[in-house]
Every structure is written in C-alpha cells, then in structure tokens.
Write a protein that holds these residues in place. Structure first.
Motif, PDB file in Angstrom:
ATOM      1  N   ARG A 179      43.094 -38.122 -29.628  1.00 19.86           N
ATOM      2  CA  ARG A 179      43.331 -38.370 -28.199  1.00 19.86           C
ATOM      3  C   ARG A 179      42.383 -37.578 -27.300  1.00 19.86           C
ATOM      4  N   ALA A 202      52.226 -24.458 -29.923  1.00 19.83           N
ATOM      5  CA  ALA A 202      52.394 -25.415 -28.824  1.00 19.83           C
ATOM      6  C   ALA A 202      52.747 -24.703 -27.523  1.00 19.83           C
ATOM      7  N   ASP A 229      46.039 -27.423 -28.227  1.00 19.18           N
ATOM      8  CA  ASP A 229      46.039 -28.884 -28.337  1.00 19.18           C
ATOM      9  C   ASP A 229      46.328 -29.341 -29.756  1.00 19.18           C
ATOM     10  N   LYS A 254      55.211 -32.811 -36.605  1.00 17.82           N
ATOM     11  CA  LYS A 254      55.124 -33.978 -35.735  1.00 17.82           C
ATOM     12  C   LYS A 254      56.445 -34.263 -35.025  1.00 17.82           C
ATOM     13  N   THR A 283      56.649 -31.145 -32.216  1.00 19.43           N
ATOM     14  CA  THR A 283      55.572 -30.831 -31.267  1.00 19.43           C
ATOM     15  C   THR A 283      54.709 -32.071 -31.051  1.00 19.43           C
ATOM     16  N   ASN A 284      53.801 -31.957 -30.103  1.00 16.78           N
ATOM     17  CA  ASN A 284      52.811 -33.009 -29.851  1.00 16.78           C
ATOM     18  C   ASN A 284      51.424 -32.572 -30.310  1.00 16.78           C
ATOM     19  N   HIS A 293      47.987 -32.081 -32.329  1.00 14.89           N
ATOM     20  CA  HIS A 293      47.076 -32.766 -33.241  1.00 14.89           C
ATOM     21  C   HIS A 293      47.025 -31.935 -34.524  1.00 14.89           C
TER      22      HIS A 293
END
Length: 331
Positions: free
Chosen positions: A12, A139, A144, A190, A193-194, A196
């Motif tokens: 992203r 996070a 990121d 996953k 958290t968001n 990568h």
C-alpha cells in the motif's frame, strides 16, 4: 527502462526508490536503551535522502538474547514513546518505516536455550503471544510495517530449516508444517494490527524447499519477502557464486509469487543495480553497510546519474556490532 529511482508501489506504499535500507546493529543506545539524538539525526538523514523503505536496526524480542547487547529491546519501558519520534521523522518525509523484530536464543517459560525439536506446544504459544504483543507495540509506535527476521540464523529460520527441524508433530515434517508456526504468527498479527508484514527469509541448501517456503508465506498473508542467505552478509562479494545463487533464487521467487520481493546481499554500485533490475524480475534491493557509511548517498546517485558507495566493505560495522562507520563516519 527501469530506474532505481522509479516511483513504485510496494503493497500500500508509494516508494521514492527501489532501495530498501536494511538495519542490523544499534551501537548508539545509552545504557538503558534510550534513543540518542544521534539516532534521531541518522533516521532523519535516511528519510530525506530517497530511500524507499527504512527497516530499523534489530529490535530484540527477549533480553539476554545473543545480540541483545547490540540491539533495541521491545520491552524497553519507553519503546513506544521514543520510537514514535523516529516514525514521525520518517513520515515527515513520506518514507515508510518497518520495525525489525527477531530473536536467536529461545528462553521462554522459565527454560533456557530450547532447541527447535524440544519446543513444547506451550512454548510455541508463548512465542506466538510475544510476537503479537510486540506487533501491537510496533503499531502503537507508529510503524508502517514489521520485518519478521526469520532468516540468517535467527531462531525461526531454524524452525523452518529441514535439516534442523526433525519434529514429528504438526510443526515438523513437510514444508508447510515447518512454516506453520510462522504462518500462525503472521495471521495473529494481521488480526490485531494493520501492519505490513515483511518476512526476511533464507535461501537454504535445498533450493526447491526454500522456494516452497516463500510461496507458502506469500499465500498465507505475508505482504513482502526479503531474500537472504543462511550465512551472514559479509560472506557475499561481487562475482562470487554465493551472490549469483542468491540473485538467481530471488529472480525465481519473483516469478512465482505475487507480492514484492527484495534481494539482499552486499550491493553498492548503481550501474550493477540498474543492470540487475533490468535483466531480471527483481524489483527491489536491500542495502545495509553503504547506509552506515553515508545516509545520503542515494541522493548523490540520483543527482549524478551514477555512483558507487564509499563503503570499503571492511565489515567492521558487522564485527563490532556498530551502527556507525569505524573508519570514517559521515559528518
């Protein structure tokens, strides 16, 4: 023709270059692991000088681990507060930043130096829980992404190694079972958290099994891969068969998976990198030692249209576990 300085999409993220800064040791912590002004300054120089993604120096999962004296520590009381300043610096220059997490020695549940084949299910669950807690801290600190260091000789690389893992339960045997513990960690992160999830993974002796490991990770929620070798990076030199083997393998992985693949391994010359990204399916490369010598060399490369790192490849930064150049650090 592809360029190192193409604007590309990595998951992203929109990147300013194809070069990923890989971290290793942190020698400038104060005694209680406080981040110093020199550390903040270094991350600022990295972020403003056209690096694609910054990966931090190692953040150790456990105290009294093999490299914990030369690393940050995830359970340091001010970890979130101080690393929030680091991530804010990176984001000021629109540079994504990942936290590198890993451990070498397994000392959990009151047991010391647990070998892969001696892990009990309660030990596996403890490690997985610790990774989820670590990811939440990462996070909260504003990162990121998280780099799971499951390559080189870190503990989870040994869990996946077919020559070391001789377990007879669901965490041993075929390739999927040997990767199962890591897959479960990725999916738990996953769910909470968001982040990568960037996996640093080995090319083992068994090339086919190594490729299968990469494919399994890519099919089970890993967002990107960095290809490294079981041996440490100081063993790679231009023209040696080990380096060529790594290039060939990373090229093959890039053809087989649909997520970004990063090639590691001692790169320092712009023309060589340009040729590589234009003659293979490899889109990204990671560099460590050139960034120890200078955090701004990519900007010089972009302005001059060519260049080579001034790093002498003496490996003192590796052997001395130092985040600064021993010979002649940047002003």
């Amino acid at each position: 023709m592809k360029s190192i300085f193409d604007n590309t999409t990595f998951g992203r993220f929109n990147l300013k270059s194809r070069i990923i800064r890989s971290g290793l040791w942190e020698s400038e912590n104060e005694s209680q692991k406080n981040l110093t002004q020199e550390i903040f300054k270094r991350y600022g120089k990295l972020a403003e000088n056209n690096v694609g993604i910054i990966v931090t120096e190692l953040i150790s999962m456990y105290s009294h681990d093999r490299f914990s004296d030369y690393s940050h520590y995830i359970n340091y009381p001010f970890f979130i507060k101080e690393f929030r300043e680091v991530t804010d610096i990176a984001h000021e220059f629109d540079t994504p930043i990942f936290a590198q997490i890993g451990f070498v020695n397994c000392n959990v549940n009151g047991k010391q130096m647990i070998e892969v084949n001696d892990l009990e299910i309660e030990d596996i669950r403890k490690i997985q829980t610790d990774y989820v807690i670590a990811a939440k801290k990462v996070a909260f600190a504003g990162f990121d992404g998280i780099q799971l260091n499951i390559g080189n000789n870190y503990y989870l690389s040994r869990v996946m190694n077919p020559f070391e893992n001789q377990r007879e339960d669901e965490y041993g045997g075929n390739t999927f079972n040997r990767v199962r513990m890591i897959i479960e960690i990725i999916k738990l992160i996953k769910q909470t958290t968001n982040l990568h999830i960037h996996c640093k993974v080995n090319l083992y002796q068994d090339r086919d099994d190594s490729l299968e490991i990469c494919k399994i990770l890519a099919e089970n929620c890993a967002d990107s891969l960095q290809i490294t070798k079981f041996l440490s990076p100081q063993y790679f030199r231009k023209g040696q068969s080990n380096e060529n083997m790594l290039v060939d393998f990373a090229d093959n992985v890039s053809k087989e998976v649909s997520i970004p693949v990063v090639l590691g391994g001692g790169w320092s010359d712009m023309d060589t990198i340009q040729e590589l990204i234009n003659t293979t399916d490899i889109e990204y490369l990671s560099m460590y030692r050139p960034f120890v010598k200078s955090q701004s060399f990519l900007t010089e490369w972009m302005e001059n249209k060519h260049g080579s790192s001034k790093c002498k490849t003496c490996n003192n930064c590796y052997w001395k576990k130092s985040s600064v150049c021993i010979i002649d650090s940047e002003d």
